[in-house]
Design an enzyme around this catalytic site. Structure first.
Site, PDB file in Angstrom:
ATOM      1  N   GLU A 176      -7.544   8.342   6.395  1.00  0.00           N
ATOM      2  CA  GLU A 176      -7.789   8.955   7.703  1.00  0.00           C
ATOM      3  C   GLU A 176      -8.371  10.361   7.599  1.00  0.00           C
ATOM      4  O   GLU A 176      -7.739  11.354   7.976  1.00  0.00           O
ATOM      5  CB  GLU A 176      -6.507   8.963   8.540  1.00  0.00           C
ATOM      6  CG  GLU A 176      -5.995   7.570   8.857  1.00  0.00           C
ATOM      7  CD  GLU A 176      -4.769   7.564   9.765  1.00  0.00           C
ATOM      8  OE1 GLU A 176      -4.279   8.653  10.129  1.00  0.00           O
ATOM      9  OE2 GLU A 176      -4.316   6.461  10.135  1.00  0.00           O
ATOM     10  N   HIS A 184      -3.284  10.961   0.619  1.00  0.00           N
ATOM     11  CA  HIS A 184      -2.723  10.734   1.950  1.00  0.00           C
ATOM     12  C   HIS A 184      -2.122  12.045   2.451  1.00  0.00           C
ATOM     13  O   HIS A 184      -0.930  12.139   2.732  1.00  0.00           O
ATOM     14  CB  HIS A 184      -1.681   9.612   1.918  1.00  0.00           C
ATOM     15  CG  HIS A 184      -1.417   9.004   3.267  1.00  0.00           C
ATOM     16  ND1 HIS A 184      -1.467   7.637   3.498  1.00  0.00           N
ATOM     17  CD2 HIS A 184      -1.112   9.561   4.465  1.00  0.00           C
ATOM     18  CE1 HIS A 184      -1.178   7.395   4.752  1.00  0.00           C
ATOM     19  NE2 HIS A 184      -0.946   8.553   5.369  1.00  0.00           N
ATOM     20  N   ARG A 221       0.841  -1.184   0.000  1.00  0.00           N
ATOM     21  CA  ARG A 221       0.000   0.000   0.000  1.00  0.00           C
ATOM     22  C   ARG A 221       0.887   1.249   0.000  1.00  0.00           C
ATOM     23  O   ARG A 221       1.758   1.397   0.853  1.00  0.00           O
ATOM     24  CB  ARG A 221      -0.896   0.014   1.247  1.00  0.00           C
ATOM     25  CG  ARG A 221      -1.779   1.242   1.284  1.00  0.00           C
ATOM     26  CD  ARG A 221      -2.492   1.441   2.600  1.00  0.00           C
ATOM     27  NE  ARG A 221      -3.036   2.797   2.630  1.00  0.00           N
ATOM     28  CZ  ARG A 221      -3.312   3.490   3.720  1.00  0.00           C
ATOM     29  NH1 ARG A 221      -3.104   2.954   4.911  1.00  0.00           N
ATOM     30  NH2 ARG A 221      -3.788   4.719   3.641  1.00  0.00           N
ATOM     31  N   ASN A 281      -7.544   1.711   9.779  1.00  0.00           N
ATOM     32  CA  ASN A 281      -6.248   1.918  10.427  1.00  0.00           C
ATOM     33  C   ASN A 281      -6.441   1.928  11.938  1.00  0.00           C
ATOM     34  O   ASN A 281      -7.300   2.666  12.445  1.00  0.00           O
ATOM     35  CB  ASN A 281      -5.628   3.265  10.020  1.00  0.00           C
ATOM     36  CG  ASN A 281      -5.304   3.342   8.548  1.00  0.00           C
ATOM     37  OD1 ASN A 281      -5.400   2.349   7.822  1.00  0.00           O
ATOM     38  ND2 ASN A 281      -4.909   4.518   8.097  1.00  0.00           N
ATOM     39  N   TYR A 296      -4.254   1.537  15.891  1.00  0.00           N
ATOM     40  CA  TYR A 296      -2.983   1.414  16.597  1.00  0.00           C
ATOM     41  C   TYR A 296      -3.129   1.140  18.097  1.00  0.00           C
ATOM     42  O   TYR A 296      -2.335   0.406  18.667  1.00  0.00           O
ATOM     43  CB  TYR A 296      -2.168   2.706  16.430  1.00  0.00           C
ATOM     44  CG  TYR A 296      -1.687   2.929  15.021  1.00  0.00           C
ATOM     45  CD1 TYR A 296      -0.449   2.448  14.607  1.00  0.00           C
ATOM     46  CD2 TYR A 296      -2.475   3.600  14.093  1.00  0.00           C
ATOM     47  CE1 TYR A 296      -0.003   2.638  13.306  1.00  0.00           C
ATOM     48  CE2 TYR A 296      -2.044   3.794  12.789  1.00  0.00           C
ATOM     49  CZ  TYR A 296      -0.803   3.308  12.403  1.00  0.00           C
ATOM     50  OH  TYR A 296      -0.360   3.480  11.120  1.00  0.00           O
ATOM     51  N   GLU A 356      -3.634  -0.122   8.095  1.00  0.00           N
ATOM     52  CA  GLU A 356      -2.462   0.299   8.871  1.00  0.00           C
ATOM     53  C   GLU A 356      -2.548  -0.293  10.266  1.00  0.00           C
ATOM     54  O   GLU A 356      -3.621  -0.303  10.876  1.00  0.00           O
ATOM     55  CB  GLU A 356      -2.374   1.835   9.013  1.00  0.00           C
ATOM     56  CG  GLU A 356      -1.906   2.578   7.790  1.00  0.00           C
ATOM     57  CD  GLU A 356      -1.763   4.076   8.067  1.00  0.00           C
ATOM     58  OE1 GLU A 356      -1.511   4.452   9.241  1.00  0.00           O
ATOM     59  OE2 GLU A 356      -1.900   4.860   7.116  1.00  0.00           O
TER      60      GLU A 356
END
Length: 1881
Positions: A1504, A1459, A1414, A1646, A1648, A1713
């Site tokens: 995002e 992005h 990606r 995404n 985290y 992500e």
């Protein structure tokens, strides 16, 4: 006919009895009945062993039964006593008083109705204990025990009975082969002794004692005759109707053989009686009418049975059913005179003590977990409740199971009754709507109860009907019967394996009356003519169906009981002399209680009184009938009758009732023709319907016993009793409730013991204050106060809770006999030989060598495991801090009393005069300890409370009594007392003698200890002589901060410590010499110790400094006691040298003699340590003057700055120091057994209940102790949390608190309320540590075969070439070149130079073995000004080369179209704020699709959008860096981003999809959010807002259509409240909603990390965070990363994936992500990243395999270290390291490359149990990961441009040096040769 036959028979027998008495000269003829059996009132044909034995209460209705027998001519009644019940141990003085009372009550009842008891001394079994010990009657010892028992029985029952039989089963004994020889002799001798005893004790009672025989036992009669040990024969005879002559002869033979003794036919069994009834009776009377026989009496019950004459007796009992008048007369006669007499007795053994709650009153969570709306929800939301209150949150019990069960443990109840919310289980009321989350809540509650030893009692329906069912007519609709049956069936099947008692309904009368009659309750129907009666009809049928479901399907397997809880007042006649008022009172009861009870418990139909009354009204009111009573069919009646295994009673009050003509008015008063009143003398309550009339309960219980359960014999459970108090005023000191409870419970006791009513449970309503229907929270029924003003909903015990717990503890009101207290025996550890003195530094420096080189990642890694089973969990307190009562009952003043009452240095001039008032509130302290379930409680003795002036001569017995009560109270609940003899509060009188600076204190202290050992040592097995002697010596005599406030820092601390050590040793030897052998306890001393970490562990003198700090603090006392009897050399050396430098003649540190050393060493049986924090030690040369202990250390202390602060300065929470300290103690003191005797954290006094900081403290510190125990082999034996409750914190007063319980020091009651930490600590204790949670358990398995494995980058972060080949400027170029925007002034001008390194990037992707890559396209690289006016082909060519390179490597490109790097040219015209950007973005993506789409099949429109909108345009922390319009701009930008995405999707869908066959979506990022406090609805709501404002902001419009209602509502309301005309959140048009919804092919995600959310109020501020209204923190146990916002929390990944599935329709998900950052020194061995990927990917696998989430791919962020936006290159996420110090920017694989590539190869995680998997085989050697150190590298160094371990660098250095030497010699040699050659030429 049978009735008259019975009457005639008994009449003839009576005549015979009179005639026989005249003829034979006997006093009277005994016509026998009985005994009562365990199935009462059915005694004929029952064996004696089935006889009633007082193991249960006297059967209800027994008095009426006796009256009936007496009225029919019966004169005597058999009462067999049970030896096993009366005296189960067989030991004199250990009788069961309740059984004695029961038998005495039974005998009194018989005498009072005119029946004479015939008492059988032994009519049951020998006590098991005696049988096992002595065997049978051949044992002399057993005979002796029986004689003692006989003496006991005659003493207690002799005055109540004139006739006795010693053994009724003697015949059975020898017929079973028991009594041949010696046994018979023993029995006859025993009988003789009892005979003599009886006649000696009762000389005036005549000849009234016998022994039981069979008629066939003629053989032993001669022995009886010879010994003359009976007054008459008591025989069991067989009567054969076919041979009456044989019967007469047999009786005559018996009489002659026995010496002409009268014969009592004690029992008669009849055979072959086929004659007519009259002939049978005549034949028998003919035998009796024999002048030659002396018949004393006979038992006719078997004959009457054969005659069919039992029916009249049963009919007689049935006739009593309409029993109000007779019950009233009977009870009034026996109750009135003694109505107010208090019964100080105990309830029967096994009595059930309960409290209750109801779902809608306490649960809250009104829409949580899919719960449906109830009629009470609707009622509250329609503002029909007091003050417009609702039950939306109520007590928040839905989230507070642990809180509620905590209260129940504190109360010590054995039963808890609660109701299930039908709408929480079946939201619509029907099974097809079942909510699993609702069922899970009740599972959790039930399991928690059972774990705590509390039996759940479940009410299926307590008024909260699902609103959906009400919309269909509710209880008036007959279809509800089937719905309720289905609901009950589900509950039985789901919970019945654990729930054994069920109420189908609770107070159904209230539903019919208030819900459908008066309309006061929901559903608010006002129809007392039809609806109310129809509702009752349907409820009765529903109840019956539920009962039958259980009976037919579940009873055999589950073994439970199903009943119903009916409410009823007692009705007292207004004028007892008026029959019409009695009749009115009866009607009152029939219209209330009988309406439901009569169909269920009597005959399946409504009471005749009710039916008659309604029929009469219908006749009288033909034009307006006030009531329509439905009719049961015969089948329905039969199905309803008997459908209860117990009678549940809710009772609160009574009414005075008089007769009144109700006319044609609907409702019970009108139809029933009565009026109800209250007496003005009755005590009122907060409710206008509850008046305290306790005597009514006893009457009602007797009424129920006679009216409803006299035939079925089901027990009565009191399922609700209580009263409300006002919600204002003193809500905690509820004396009115205490008096109410005391009186009502005592009336229940009277009903049981005096009246024989079978009551088996008492339930106090309710556990806590709740939502009381229409009264809302204005009335409080709770034993616990709930603060409804606080979102925490804290629960605080009221005084009534403590009162109730004492009743439970005593099982009533009898004296507390105490029993035998269980004392835990301690096993003293044999003291080892003395240890050698410590070196300087000590050998324990190995601890620093072992631990100080750990990386932060290693240090913080959480350890899951459990402590040994014997581990001791406790809490602590100390006398001065909690007791108060500073001058109560003769206590003398202590130094702290003197100090605090004079000093102004303590905040708010606080003192311990009252403190927590524990001296007067022992039960309240025991409540907390019971609730916590601790194994031990550490407390201290107040020396001046026991010896007011410090000397034995001043002994204060009341002080001793207090500690005795405390110790006994602890042992009663299996809590080990851990007693500190001295915790700083020296008697002031001793301080005046010099205190601890005087050597005389050694003997005085020893005398105090001696007294305590002698007084308490039989129960106390764990002693500590002193608490923190270091504090006493230094703070008290050096710094002078605490009493006695001496400031002589250079000498006094050393002298005092010297005396303390010797005092400790002397006390130890006193215990050892005088008490240890008999008491078996342990003695030690509690020493305090911080951990000291060297400033730099690699500098030797810093290690020495840290070691010296420990020796001066801990070793000062531990070294003499645990090692060699002397101070540590480090201390002696340091103080000695300083003294010499100060020109002193000798050291200021005193010295011990050799004798003293030998006396001191080894004077501790275990190592007790108090620990709170860690300091950083650094060597320093400190001043010589003035002399001071502090300067003697020669070091400076600093805080560990990375750790959280606490409410006490310089006391940070540094958990890892505890593990190191424990290891140091292990190494230094010979691996002793260690008890952590204090550990805790202070919070500010403003922190009341929600103390998450304390929870985190315990969570981390206890885990470090666990690591020491499990990983390091330290012998940690116990842990004591400091402290039990907030208390007087010495110099901090009440400014801070350490408690697990909050104490309100402003309230005179000093109420104690559990904090969040208390519930957490209980769970730790229950789990015995931290067993691995399911979230942390690894799963094995594989992903789908076509799973996408990828890694990712973004153009600006890696490409560089910022102006190359015509690229235009982006907003990130602009942002990064603006000062102070990017850390370290880093920028992406070059970045990783990927623009020029396509081949290298593809190579590392191949090495990684990914299937996809990606990356993003730089919009300004392709379109420099953002428009299609100019296309930069050079830029496009770069992406062609990259895509082609990927495809050639068999790697699929996955392109992100945007992005974050917007062309700066577009930003100048407004960027994403300008709606025109949508078209420009559409044009841009159209170009990309057309140019690359034939090769690219995976697309992402925008990455995002949250960060673009909020971080870039709200916070301004990212490009374009705008922050001045945070309330509007982020929402405008977000709006345009969503529309731009939708247009791109439609463009691809409409124009390219068919040909290119790719998929396209958007990537949305989000953390997962958990509540900071999971028990708190407010935090749970905050967590939901975080999610909806994060992921939902963009996902909801795209996947569900439009913004979420939560976002729209909150932003609109806050906007309007701020005076704006409309919402700050833009609105989509209907067309836009339609166009946006569904614009996805997968969910790009995404993720985290996870956050913990809590509410934050921003007032009127208008911005995103204020709209969200939430703050976030991280759990302290979560591992750190290189990014402050990213904490390692894998469990959240699975949860948010599951959330996406459930919230957005189970879309296919590609994780686009996920990764972890690092910062600081370069370390290629990135074990933290490997760990992260393993844990997070495993959670993805769980979501896929266990939760069925449709996961299609996973992408690791990031391929390589790159420019991490505003943090520059300081944070590194890469799998490959990029060396920016090398112009070539080489990519070097980190260790995580190998781990991730292995996971990819395995497509998941192969199960090791299946053997080695193919994917785990090592690859052929190649250029994968270069060799790296296996440990994280504080040891990594840079050597010649290479990153190497220190060892490798050292080898390289030596090798290089060697090569240089060789080269040098070679050069010299070459030069020499060259020189020689030149010379030659």
């Amino acid at each position: 006919m049978k009735y008259w036959l019975c009457v005639v028979s008994l009449y003839v027998l009576c005549l015979y009895g009179c005639w026989s008495s005249e003829v034979n000269g006997q006093e009277d003829f005994m016509l026998l009945s009985g005994p009562l059996t365990k199935q009462p009132l059915s005694s004929s044909g029952s064996g004696v062993n089935d006889a009633f034995d007082c193991s249960d209460p006297i059967p209800p209705g027994s008095r009426q039964y006796f009256e009936y027998l007496q009225s029919r001519g019966v004169t005597h009644f058999k009462v067999p006593l049970s030896w096993a019940q009366l005296n189960p141990t067989g030991l004199p003085g250990q009788s069961q008083q309740a059984v004695v009372t029961c038998y005495q009550t039974l005998l009194k009842q018989l005498v009072e109705v005119g029946l004479q008891p015939l008492v059988i001394l032994h009519g049951s079994t020998i006590p098991e204990v005696l049988r096992l010990r002595y065997g049978g009657w051949e044992s002399k010892e057993l005979v002796e025990k029986f004689q003692q028992y006989a003496e006991f029985a005659l003493a207690h029952f002799g005055a109540l009975a004139h006739s006795w039989v010693t053994l009724s089963d003697l015949d059975d004994i020898w017929h079973n082969g028991q009594a041949a020889g010696a046994p018979l002799k023993n029995i006859l001798e025993l009988n003789r002794n009892i005979y003599q005893l009886y006649h000696h004790r009762f000389p005036d009672k005549g000849e009234r004692l016998s022994i039981g025989l069979r008629a066939s036992d003629v053989a032993i009669l001669s022995q009886i005759k010879a010994s003359r040990t009976v007054d008459f024969l008591s025989v069991h005879v067989e009567y054969n109707c076919a041979s009456t002559s044989n019967f007469a002869k047999e009786l005559k033979s018996l009489q002659m053989t026995s010496g002409d003794l009268p014969v009592l036919i004690y029992k008669m069994t009849m055979h072959d009686c086929s004659n007519s009834q009259f002939q049978l009776l005549g034949n028998f009377l003919q035998v009796l009418n024999n002048n030659d026989l002396k018949i004393a009496g006979c038992d006719m019950m078997d004959m009457l049975g054969k005659l069919g004459m039992q029916e009249p007796r049963v009919s007689g009992m049935t006739a009593l059913r309409n029993s109000y008048p007779s019950v009233w007369d009977t009870i009034e006669a026996q109750i009135t005179t003694g109505r107010d007499v208090f019964l100080n007795e105990s309830f029967p053994s096994g009595f059930q003590w309960a409290t209750s709650s109801e779902s809608f009153k306490v649960e809250g969570g009104w829409s949580e977990g899919g719960k449906g709306e109830t009629i009470w929800d609707r009622f509250g939301h329609e503002n029909k409740v007091f003050d417009n209150q609702t039950a939306d949150l109520a007590c928040d019990s839905y989230h507070k199971v642990d809180y509620d069960v905590y209260l129940l443990r504190g109360l010590h109840v054995n039963t808890f009754q609660f109701s299930i919310s039908w709408a929480r289980i079946f939201p619509s009321g029907q099974r097809d709507s079942q909510s699993e989350r609702g069922a899970v809540y009740y599972d959790k509650l039930i399991d928690a109860l059972i774990e705590s030893g509390i039996q759940p009692v479940v009410t299926l329906y307590h008024w909260d009907l699902p609103q959906t069912l009400q919309d269909q007519g509710g209880w008036t609709n007959t279809s509800i019967v089937e719905a309720f049956k289905d609901y009950a069936d589900f509950c039985f099947s789901r919970f019945g394996d654990r729930v054994k008692t069920w109420n189908t309904f609770s107070s159904p009368w209230v539903v019919s009356h208030a819900g459908y009659g008066t309309g006061e309750h929901p559903p608010g129907v006002k129809d007392y003519v039809v609806a109310s009666y129809q509702v009752t009809h349907n409820i009765l049928k529903s109840h019956a169906e539920a009962w039958h479901v259980y009976n037919d399907k579940y009873r055999a397997r589950q073994g439970g009981k199903v009943g119903i809880a009916l409410n009823s007042d007692w009705a007292e006649p207004m004028d007892s002399s008026k029959p019409e008022d009695k009749a009115a009172a009866d009607r009152y009861l029939q219209f209330m209680l009988g309406w439901f009870a009569h169909p269920i418990f009597v005959d399946g139909d409504y009471p005749a009184t009710l039916k008659t009354q309604i029929d009469q009204k219908r006749k009288d009111c033909s034009h307006s009938a006030p009531a329509v009573l439905p009719v049961f069919t015969a089948e329905e009646s039969q199905r309803i009758r008997g459908t209860a295994d117990f009678f549940g009673l809710n009772h609160y009050t009574s009414r005075l009732v008089n007769n009144s003509n109700g006319g044609c008015t609907p409702g019970p008063h009108g139809v029933g023709d009565f009026k109800s009143h209250v007496d003005s003398s009755w005590s009122s309550t907060a409710s206008d319907w509850i008046y305290s009339t306790p005597w009514g309960l006893r009457k009602l219980l007797n009424y129920i016993s006679t009216e409803y359960v006299n035939v079925t014999k089901v027990p009565i459970y009191i399922t609700g009793n209580g009263m409300p108090t006002e919600y204002s005023g003193d809500t905690l000191d509820d004396t009115s409730r205490i008096e109410y409870m005391r009186s009502y419970i005592n009336e229940a006791l009277k009903a049981i013991l005096l009246d024989g009513v079978n009551v088996q449970r008492f339930t106090v309503q309710s556990l806590m204050d709740g939502f009381e229907g229409p009264q809302g929270y204005s009335e409080r029924f709770g034993l616990h106060h709930v603060n409804f003003d606080s979102p925490d909903r804290p629960r605080t015990p009221k005084q009534s809770a403590y009162f109730y717990s004492q009743i439970i503890q005593k099982n009533g009101f009898g004296s507390n006999k105490g029993g035998v207290l269980k004392v835990v025996e301690m096993q003293p550890h044999r003291r080892s030989t003395a240890l050698p003195p410590s070196e300087v530094p000590s050998k324990s420096k190995v601890v620093w060598e072992k631990f100080s080189h750990q990386s932060k990642f290693q240090r913080k890694m959480y350890h899951y495991g459990t402590f040994p089973q014997s581990f001791s969990w406790g809490v602590s307190s100390s006398a001065y801090q909690i007791e108060g009562g500073w001058n109560a009952d003769g206590k003398g003043p202590s130094v702290w009393d003197t100090f605090t009452n004079k000093s102004a240095s303590i905040p708010a001039d606080a003192n311990g005069n009252v403190a927590c008032d524990s001296y007067h509130r022992l039960e309240e302290d025991l409540y907390m300890l019971r609730a916590l379930r601790v194994k031990s409680y550490r407390f201290s003795l107040s020396w001046s409370r026991i010896f007011p002036d410090g000397q034995r001569t001043s002994l204060n017995q009341k002080g001793v009594d207090y500690y005795n009560r405390l110790i006994d109270g602890l042992l009663a609940y299996n809590i080990t007392p851990m007693v500190t003899l001295y915790h700083w509060d020296l008697p002031e009188a001793l301080q005046k003698l010099g205190g601890w600076d005087d050597v005389g204190m050694i003997d005085i202290f020893n005398d105090f200890c001696d007294f305590c050992f002698a007084t308490f040592g039989d129960r106390v097995k764990f002693w500590m002589t002193f608490n923190q002697p270091h504090t006493i010596a230094w703070s008290g005599y050096g710094l002078g901060q605490i009493p006695p406030n001496v400031k002589t820092p250079g000498t006094a601390p050393y002298r005092v410590a010297h005396n303390l050590i010797k005092a400790h040793a002397k006390a130890y030897h006193t215990y050892d010499d005088k008490y240890r052998k008999s008491q078996g306890g342990l003695v030690s001393i509690a020493l305090n110790a911080d951990w000291f970490e060297p400033k730099d562990v690699n500098v030797p003198r810093e290690v020495v400094a840290a070691d010296r700090a420990l020796q001066f603090q801990l070793g000062w006392f531990a070294h003499p006691i645990f090692k060699n009897g002397d101070y540590p050399d480090a201390m002696k050396w340091q103080v000695g040298n300083k003294s010499e430098l100060q020109s002193l003649s000798e050291s200021r540190l005193p010295s011990f003699t050799e004798e003293e050393k030998n006396y001191i060493k080894g004077t501790a049986d275990m190592f007790c340590v108090n620990h709170y924090t860690t300091k950083i030690a650094q060597h320093a040369t400190l001043r010589l003057s003035p002399p001071s202990y502090e300067y003697d250390l020669d070091l400076s202390e600093a805080e560990e700055s990375d750790s959280p602060t606490t409410a006490i300065s310089k006391q940070r929470a540094v958990a890892w120091g505890l593990r190191r300290l424990l290891n140091w103690i292990k190494e230094e003191y010979g691996n002793p057994e260690i008890f952590i005797t204090e550990n805790g954290v202070a919070t500010d006094s403003k922190t009341t209940w929600d103390d998450s900081a304390r929870m985190f403290y315990y969570k981390t510190y206890i885990d470090e102790a666990l690591k020491a125990s499990e990983l390091d082999g330290v012998k940690v034996k116990g842990y004591i949390a400091t402290s039990l409750m907030d208390s007087f914190e010495w110099l901090n007063g009440y400014k801070v608190g350490f408690g697990l319980h909050h104490v309100d020091f402003t309230n005179t009651n000093r109420p104690r309320t559990p904090k969040y930490s208390a519930h957490f600590y209980y769970q730790v204790i229950k789990d015995n540590g931290f067993p691995t949670p399911d979230d942390e358990k690894e799963i094995y398995g594989h992903f789908r075969k076509d799973f996408i494995w990828s890694t990712a980058t973004a153009s600006y972060q890696i490409e560089g070439g910022w102006r190359a080949d015509g690229k235009g400027l982006s907003i990130w170029d602009q942002f990064a070149h603006t000062p102070l925007r990017v850390f370290n002034d880093d920028n992406g001008d070059i970045a990783c130079d990927s623009y020029n390194k396509v081949e290298e990037d593809v190579a590392i992707l191949k090495q990684l073995k990914v299937t996809h890559y990606r990356f993003s396209i730089s919009w300004p690289r392709v379109l420099p000004d953002g428009t299609t006016k100019y296309i930069n082909e050079a830029g496009l060519n770069y992406y062609h080369r990259l895509v082609d390179g990927l495809l050639a490597a068999n790697i699929q490109p996955h392109i992100t179209l945007y992005h974050w790097d917007l062309p700066q040219a577009l930003q100048k015209i407004g960027g994403w704020e300008n709606e025109t950007i949508i078209d420009k973005y559409r044009d841009y993506v159209d170009l990309i699709f057309s140019r690359l789409g034939h090769k690219v099949k995976f697309w992402i429109t925008i990455n995002e959008p949250y960060n673009i909108a909020n971080v870039g345009h709200g916070y301004g922390a990212a490009a374009p860096g705008i922050s001045f319009r945070p309330g509007t701009l982020p929402y405008i930008v977000g709006h345009n981003l969503i529309k731009a995405h939708a247009e791109a999707w439609h463009l691809y869908n409409d124009k390219y999809r068919a040909e290119q066959k790719g998929i396209i979506s958007i990537t949305i990022n989000s953390d997962w959010s958990e509540p900071r406090n999971p028990y708190k609805q407010e935090d749970i709501d905050a967590a939901k807002r975080v999610i909806q404002f994060y992921i939902g902001w963009f996902a909801h419009p795209i996947f569900n259509g439009d913004y979420s209602n939560m976002m729209k509502t909150i932003i609109r309301e806050r906007s309007l409240a701020a005076g704006l005309s409309k919402s700050r959140l833009p609105e989509f048009t209907p067309d836009e909603i339609k166009r946006i919804k569904g614009t996805y092919d997968y969910f790009g995600f995404n993720h985290y990390t996870t956050v913990l959310a809590f509410p934050v109020e921003y007032g009127g501020l208008q911005h995103y965070d204020a709209d969200r209204g939430a703050g976030t923190i991280a759990d302290r146990t979560w591992l750190d990363s290189g990014s402050s916002w990213l904490k390692v929390s894998p469990f959240g990944f699975r949860r948010i994936l599951k959330f996406i599935k459930e919230e957005y329709g189970n879309p296919a998900i590609i994780i686009t992500e996920n990764g972890m950052s690092e910062r600081g020194p370069i370390d290629l061995n990135d074990s933290h990243r490997s760990y992260y990927y393993e844990k997070y990917i495993n959670q993805v696998l769980k979501a896929y395999l266990l939760d069925d989430v449709d996961i299609r791919g996973y992408t690791a962020w990031s391929l390589m270290d790159n420019l991490e936006w505003a943090t520059g290159f300081s944070e590194r996420f890469g799998l490959f390291y990029v060396n920016h110090s090398d112009p070539k920017l080489p990519r070097v694989a980190k260790a995580s490359v190998s781990r991730y590539s292995t996971i990819i190869k395995c497509n998941g995680f192969p199960d090791p149990a299946s053997g080695p998997h193919e994917c785990l085989k090592p690859e052929p050697e190649g250029t994968s990961v270069p060799p790296t150190s296996p440990y994280p590298s504080d040891n990594i160094v840079s050597f010649l441009g290479m990153t190497l371990s220190a060892d490798d660098a050292e080898t390289g250095l030596y090798t290089t040096f060697a090569l240089l030497i060789v080269a040098m010699f070679g050069t010299i040699l070459s030069s020499y040769c060259l020189f020689k050659a030149k010379k030659r030429f």
